[in-house]
Design a protein around this motif. Sequence first.
Motif, mmCIF file in Angstrom:
data_model
loop_
_atom_site.group_PDB
_atom_site.id
_atom_site.type_symbol
_atom_site.label_atom_id
_atom_site.label_comp_id
_atom_site.label_asym_id
_atom_site.label_seq_id
_atom_site.Cartn_x
_atom_site.Cartn_y
_atom_site.Cartn_z
ATOM 1 N N PRO A 106 0.833 -1.207 0.000
ATOM 2 C CA PRO A 106 0.000 0.000 0.000
ATOM 3 C C PRO A 106 0.863 1.251 0.000
ATOM 4 O O PRO A 106 2.008 1.226 0.446
ATOM 5 C CB PRO A 106 -0.798 -0.126 1.297
ATOM 6 C CG PRO A 106 -0.055 -1.097 2.140
ATOM 7 C CD PRO A 106 0.742 -1.970 1.226
ATOM 8 N N ALA A 122 -0.329 3.245 5.266
ATOM 9 C CA ALA A 122 -1.147 2.357 6.091
ATOM 10 C C ALA A 122 -2.360 3.082 6.668
ATOM 11 O O ALA A 122 -3.447 2.536 6.721
ATOM 12 C CB ALA A 122 -0.293 1.773 7.210
ATOM 13 N N GLU A 123 -2.178 4.325 7.100
ATOM 14 C CA GLU A 123 -3.276 5.005 7.782
ATOM 15 C C GLU A 123 -4.283 5.553 6.781
ATOM 16 O O GLU A 123 -3.910 6.125 5.752
ATOM 17 C CB GLU A 123 -2.716 6.127 8.658
ATOM 18 C CG GLU A 123 -2.058 5.566 9.898
ATOM 19 C CD GLU A 123 -1.181 6.574 10.617
ATOM 20 O OE1 GLU A 123 -1.180 6.559 11.843
ATOM 21 O OE2 GLU A 123 -0.502 7.359 9.953
ATOM 22 N N ASP A 124 -5.568 5.403 7.129
ATOM 23 C CA ASP A 124 -6.636 5.779 6.197
ATOM 24 C C ASP A 124 -6.520 7.218 5.729
ATOM 25 O O ASP A 124 -6.680 7.513 4.554
ATOM 26 C CB ASP A 124 -7.999 5.598 6.873
ATOM 27 C CG ASP A 124 -8.381 4.138 6.939
ATOM 28 O OD1 ASP A 124 -7.635 3.325 6.345
ATOM 29 O OD2 ASP A 124 -9.385 3.815 7.582
ATOM 30 N N VAL A 125 -6.227 8.132 6.681
ATOM 31 C CA VAL A 125 -6.232 9.549 6.336
ATOM 32 C C VAL A 125 -5.184 9.842 5.256
ATOM 33 O O VAL A 125 -5.434 10.596 4.306
ATOM 34 C CB VAL A 125 -6.029 10.427 7.603
ATOM 35 C CG1 VAL A 125 -4.753 10.090 8.338
ATOM 36 C CG2 VAL A 125 -6.039 11.896 7.275
ATOM 37 N N ALA A 146 -3.712 7.409 3.219
ATOM 38 C CA ALA A 146 -4.012 6.599 2.031
ATOM 39 C C ALA A 146 -5.058 7.305 1.171
ATOM 40 O O ALA A 146 -4.974 7.318 -0.061
ATOM 41 C CB ALA A 146 -4.503 5.219 2.455
ATOM 42 N N ARG A 147 -6.041 7.948 1.839
ATOM 43 C CA ARG A 147 -7.099 8.645 1.106
ATOM 44 C C ARG A 147 -6.530 9.843 0.338
ATOM 45 O O ARG A 147 -6.837 10.055 -0.828
ATOM 46 C CB ARG A 147 -8.167 9.109 2.100
ATOM 47 C CG ARG A 147 -9.565 9.071 1.534
ATOM 48 C CD ARG A 147 -10.664 9.295 2.538
ATOM 49 N NE ARG A 147 -10.324 10.088 3.681
ATOM 50 C CZ ARG A 147 -10.297 9.628 4.929
ATOM 51 N NH1 ARG A 147 -10.563 8.366 5.168
ATOM 52 N NH2 ARG A 147 -9.999 10.422 5.940
ATOM 53 N N ALA A 188 -4.605 8.538 -2.607
ATOM 54 C CA ALA A 188 -5.486 7.981 -3.641
ATOM 55 C C ALA A 188 -6.108 9.115 -4.456
ATOM 56 O O ALA A 188 -6.169 9.056 -5.686
ATOM 57 C CB ALA A 188 -6.565 7.118 -2.994
ATOM 58 N N GLU A 189 -6.532 10.186 -3.769
ATOM 59 C CA GLU A 189 -7.115 11.339 -4.485
ATOM 60 C C GLU A 189 -6.065 11.990 -5.387
ATOM 61 O O GLU A 189 -6.341 12.365 -6.520
ATOM 62 C CB GLU A 189 -7.614 12.384 -3.479
ATOM 63 C CG GLU A 189 -8.966 12.043 -2.874
ATOM 64 C CD GLU A 189 -9.307 12.957 -1.696
ATOM 65 O OE1 GLU A 189 -10.149 12.552 -0.900
ATOM 66 O OE2 GLU A 189 -8.711 14.051 -1.578
ATOM 67 N N ASN A 194 5.472 4.030 5.830
ATOM 68 C CA ASN A 194 4.817 3.929 7.150
ATOM 69 C C ASN A 194 5.779 3.666 8.299
ATOM 70 O O ASN A 194 5.398 3.035 9.280
ATOM 71 C CB ASN A 194 3.775 2.798 7.157
ATOM 72 C CG ASN A 194 2.798 2.927 6.025
ATOM 73 O OD1 ASN A 194 2.265 3.996 5.801
ATOM 74 N ND2 ASN A 194 2.599 1.849 5.297
ATOM 75 N N SER A 204 4.138 6.665 12.270
ATOM 76 C CA SER A 204 2.694 6.833 12.114
ATOM 77 C C SER A 204 2.216 8.019 12.950
ATOM 78 O O SER A 204 2.990 8.625 13.692
ATOM 79 C CB SER A 204 1.995 5.557 12.578
ATOM 80 O OG SER A 204 2.289 5.364 13.947
#
Length: 395
Positions: A94, A97-100, A102-103, A106-107, A128, A131
């Motif tokens: 990935p 790792a952390e959603d914030v 990764a989002r 991705a954007e 990562n 963190s």
Amino acid sequence: MAAPLKQHLIDPEICIRCYTCEMTCPEQAIEHDEMNVVVDAEKCRFCMDCIPVCPTGSIDNWRVVQTPYSLEEQYSWEELPEQAEIAGGADEAPEAAEDVVARLLAEAHEGAGGRMHAPASASKPTVNLYSLSNPVEAVVQGNWRITSAESDSDVRLIILDFQGRPFPVLEGQTLGIIPPGEDAQGRAHAPRLYSVSSPRDGERPGFHNVSLTVKREEGGVCSNYLCDLKPGERVRVTGPFGSTFLMPNDPEARLLMICTGTGSAPMRAFTMARQRMVGPRPGHMVMFFGARTPQTLPYFGPLKKLPPELLEQHLVFSRLPGRPKEYVQDRMLAEEERVAEMLADPATHIYICGLRGMEAGVDAAFTSIAESVGLSWPALREVMREEGRFHVETY
Ligand SMILES: Cc1cc2nc3c(=O)[nH]c(=O)nc-3n(C[C@H](O)[C@H](O)[C@H](O)COP(=O)(O)OP(=O)(O)OC[C@H]3O[C@@H](n4cnc5c(N)ncnc54)[C@H](O)[C@@H]3O)c2cc1C
Ligand code: SF4
Ligand code: SF4
């Protein structure tokens, strides 16, 4: 198949068996027998407390593995195993790792039109390592304005030193900055991402310090915090992040870089890295760089000093007095032959970075240029992306 993991290991050839790391580890992840000192992959939380206390550096070893080495295997080693080739390698890992984070990534990568891949010859990135719950503190070494003092655009080169803590980055990766304080809802501020603008061996070669290129946004929390930092002040950093927007190591690879504003940050890192690792190769690094005026273009002065054999520069300005507005896509069209020749070359890697608003115009320019030599841009873009040769990071 499980995603590859990063495993913390100790080099038995260098370790002097002082056991300082074992006494330091808050997770009791380190143990020893009469032969070796080893790290339990199930217990290690990558807190890095053991790194600065090791007198030999033998503790600072990492492998990307499909299945972690067991304690028994580590006890039997006389030397560290080489990094094995992992199917798919770091590219399958990935971006963060952390959603914030990764989002956000991705954007930023949406404009690539599908999942990006790292160049085949890129080094394996570390991601990562630090963190949100376990950031590393960096000390500001310098903070210089790199746009003209007369312009209304305040962009800064900020150099961070990690005080001996490991922060292994590759050109093209980003790091997270956690601004101090809370938002209007009383929650801790979310981290903001910034591209690394220095090469892997450091802003200063061998020093492993990291530079950022930060634009002050009016009313922005993190950019103002960073732009106001003074040398000696401390910053909380997470990362590194990003496993696809990376530079090819292959010296034969050619880079077509299209950027605006602080999108120049990774391009600066690529250029410095190639200058150090490969040297000048005419036509191998071509950059289209857009700004409103020379005064608002980051690094305008230093760029002028670079030899054209290292970096072919097309600096494009949209607000020059008495001149029609020109954007990067206009200059790409004006340089149709050069761009078309690069598009047709399978050694070419394309990087687009900067303001999201540039994507549509650049895509239209590629469509027109590809058509001029009988190519379909959507089809070529797909092939290049699958081959790890097409990269977009916009925000
Ligand atoms: C992958 C990636 C890489 C990046 N790399 C870089 C880089 O190398 N350099 C760089 O400078 N930036 C980079 N960025 C952008 C950076 O992460 C931040 O988004 C940027 O610095 C703005 O953050 P901020 O905290 O200053 O602004 P924020 O506080 O997040 O605010 C963002 C904007 O909204 C406005 N705003 C905030 N609150 C309000 C409100 N209530 N009403 C109206 N407007 C409001 C602010 O004025 C500001 O202009 C990158 C982003 C991504 C995703
Ligand atoms: S990184 Fe932290 S948890 Fe892992 S071995 Fe070192 S001290 Fe222990
Ligand atoms: S601190 Fe370093 S040298 Fe000492 S036991 Fe741990 S790994 Fe070996």
